[in-house]
Write an enzyme that holds these catalytic residues in place. Structure first.
Site, PDB file in Angstrom:
ATOM      1  NE  ARG A  99      49.180  54.298  32.239  1.00 12.29           N
ATOM      2  CZ  ARG A  99      48.828  53.171  32.859  1.00 12.29           C
ATOM      3  NH1 ARG A  99      49.548  52.727  33.868  1.00 12.29           N
ATOM      4  NH2 ARG A  99      47.767  52.491  32.474  1.00 12.29           N
ATOM      5  CG  HIS A 126      42.534  53.575  32.010  1.00  8.86           C
ATOM      6  ND1 HIS A 126      43.278  53.513  30.847  1.00  8.86           N
ATOM      7  CD2 HIS A 126      43.025  52.596  32.821  1.00  8.86           C
ATOM      8  CE1 HIS A 126      44.171  52.538  30.962  1.00  8.86           C
ATOM      9  NE2 HIS A 126      44.044  51.969  32.133  1.00  8.86           N
ATOM     10  CD  GLN A 129      41.271  48.454  32.340  1.00 11.55           C
ATOM     11  OE1 GLN A 129      42.483  48.551  32.388  1.00 11.55           O
ATOM     12  NE2 GLN A 129      40.652  47.283  32.313  1.00 11.55           N
ATOM     13  CG  ASP A 217      40.981  51.331  39.913  1.00 10.51           C
ATOM     14  OD1 ASP A 217      41.948  50.546  40.072  1.00 10.51           O
ATOM     15  OD2 ASP A 217      41.084  52.407  39.294  1.00 10.51           O
ATOM     16  CB  CYS A 255      41.347  48.378  35.522  1.00 15.91           C
ATOM     17  SG  CYS A 255      41.908  49.380  36.912  1.00 15.91           S
ATOM     18  NE  ARG A 283      43.903  48.243  28.667  1.00 17.18           N
ATOM     19  CZ  ARG A 283      44.771  48.901  29.448  1.00 17.18           C
ATOM     20  NH1 ARG A 283      44.888  48.565  30.714  1.00 17.18           N
ATOM     21  NH2 ARG A 283      45.481  49.920  28.996  1.00 17.18           N
TER      22      ARG A 283
HETATM   23  N1   CP Z   1      44.926  48.488  34.036  1.00 13.84           N
HETATM   24  C1   CP Z   1      46.058  49.137  33.658  1.00 13.84           C
HETATM   25  O1   CP Z   1      46.033  50.139  32.945  1.00 13.84           O
HETATM   26  O2   CP Z   1      47.186  48.551  34.134  1.00 13.84           O
HETATM   27  P1   CP Z   1      48.670  49.141  34.048  1.00 13.84           P
HETATM   28  O3   CP Z   1      48.730  50.323  34.981  1.00 13.84           O
HETATM   29  O4   CP Z   1      49.534  48.017  34.503  1.00 13.84           O
HETATM   30  O5   CP Z   1      48.958  49.555  32.641  1.00 13.84           O
HETATM   31  N1  NVA Z   2      42.941  54.253  38.986  1.00 14.83           N
HETATM   32  C1  NVA Z   2      44.219  53.589  38.818  1.00 14.83           C
HETATM   33  C2  NVA Z   2      44.202  52.761  37.583  1.00 14.83           C
HETATM   34  C3  NVA Z   2      45.474  52.037  37.285  1.00 14.83           C
HETATM   35  C4  NVA Z   2      45.416  51.252  36.010  1.00 14.83           C
HETATM   36  C5  NVA Z   2      45.332  54.629  38.772  1.00 14.83           C
HETATM   37  O1  NVA Z   2      45.149  55.656  38.125  1.00 14.83           O
HETATM   38  O2  NVA Z   2      46.364  54.417  39.390  1.00 14.83           O
END
Ligand code: CP
Ligand code: NVA
Length: 299
Positions: A99, A126, A129, A217, A255, A283
């Site tokens: 990440r 993502h 997701q 989101d 998400c 997930r």
């Molecule tokens: N939806 C998602 O990726 O959640 P987290 O940021 O908690 O991993």
């Molecule tokens: N768009 C959000 C998704 C989190 C899972 C972010 O990047 O913070």
């Protein structure tokens, strides 16, 4: 080397095979251990609840050993290059989920290392997701190509992966949000060249009409400045009024994490049409399927 960096790196057949495996995983029909004897690193440059726990549990359930690596605890945080980190970790690990703040980090790790890399969210996409989201739609509504997916608010990383999915799976995608926050034009151009049916509207009600999936989101993603986002996005909040315009059996997706009262009202996300916790659960299954397909030729 098989990486999982973006949906558009795969064809529909391969992604469908992964989704089928994900459904079998969820049904308890897969007993093989594709990660037996393998160590999978998990590098996080940003916070996470779902990705962190679902990957760690999923790796263990497939017989592997997760190795948790917070970026600030690595020498990466003190200036060691991504390339050197990738080369070194490739000598210990069998794969890595990352990440990252910047998509370039994930791409560079994949290019410089010699182990499979899975994108666990970047500023641009993502894909894990959206695999879970597609699994959720199939379970609740059936065939993907018959869906009308309406996205509300920010044209962010998650929206970008929806665009790729629309091109690959043939569902209609409507994006309702302020013009200044639209997804990258080159991505939309790519998707349309692939035959995607994607439209942009500046009224939430137009996108919601007869939609089968309403999805949103957070308005401020990790790493974004607040700026005028809260005011700019306010007309695109998902409300019960918006849901009433959609198809009668429409589902609400997010998400997570969600901010009730911003991108969605509590009535919608906690209401009967919301499938957000199935989506979060998926997930685990979708990522196990992705890893099975990467690490085991029998899938
Ligand atoms: N939806 C998602 O990726 O959640 P987290 O940021 O908690 O991993
Ligand atoms: N768009 C959000 C998704 C989190 C899972 C972010 O990047 O913070």
């Amino acid at each position: 080397m098989r990486h999982f960096l973006d949906l558009r790196d795969f064809d529909r057949d391969r992604l469908n095979a992964m989704l089928e495996t994900a459904a079998q995983m969820k049904a308890g029909e897969v007993s093989s251990m594709p990660l037996a004897g393998k160590s999978i690193g998990m590098i996080f440059e940003k916070p996470s609840t779902r990705t962190r726990v679902s990957f760690e549990v999923g790796i263990r359930q497939l017989g592997g050993t997760p190795v948790m690596l917070a970026a600030q605890d690595l020498q990466l945080g003190r200036g060691e290059t991504v390339a050197d980190t990738a080369r070194v970790l490739s000598r210990y690990l069998d794969g890595v989920m990352i990440r990252a703040l910047s998509h370039d980090t994930v791409a560079e790790f994949a290019a410089e290392g010699s182990i499979p890399v899975i994108n666990g969210l970047t500023n641009l996409s993502h894909p894990c997701q959206i695999m879970a989201d597609l699994q959720t739609i199939q379970a609740h509504l059936g065939a993907l190509e018959h869906q009308i997916v309406a996205w509300f608010g920010d044209g962010n990383n998650v929206a970008n992966s929806w665009i790729e999915a629309a091109a690959l799976f043939g569902f209609e995608l409507r994006i309702a949000g302020p013009e200044a926050y639209r997804p990258p034009a080159h991505l939309v151009a790519w998707a349309r060249a692939e035959g995607a049916n994607i439209s942009f509207v500046d009224k939430a009600e137009i996108a919601a009409k007869d939609a089968t999936v309403l999805v949103t989101d957070v308005w401020i993603s990790m790493g974004d400045d607040e700026g005028n986002r809260l005011q700019d996005m306010a007309p695109f909040q998902v409300t019960e009024t918006l849901m009433s315009l959609a198809a009668p059996d429409a589902i609400f997706m997010h998400c997570l994490p969600a901010l009730r009262g911003q991108e969605v009202t509590a009535e919608v996300i906690d209401g009967v049409q919301s499938v957000v916790f199935d989506e979060a659960e998926n997930r685990l299954h979708a990522q196990k399927a992705i890893m099975a397909h990467i690490f085991d030729d029998n899938f």
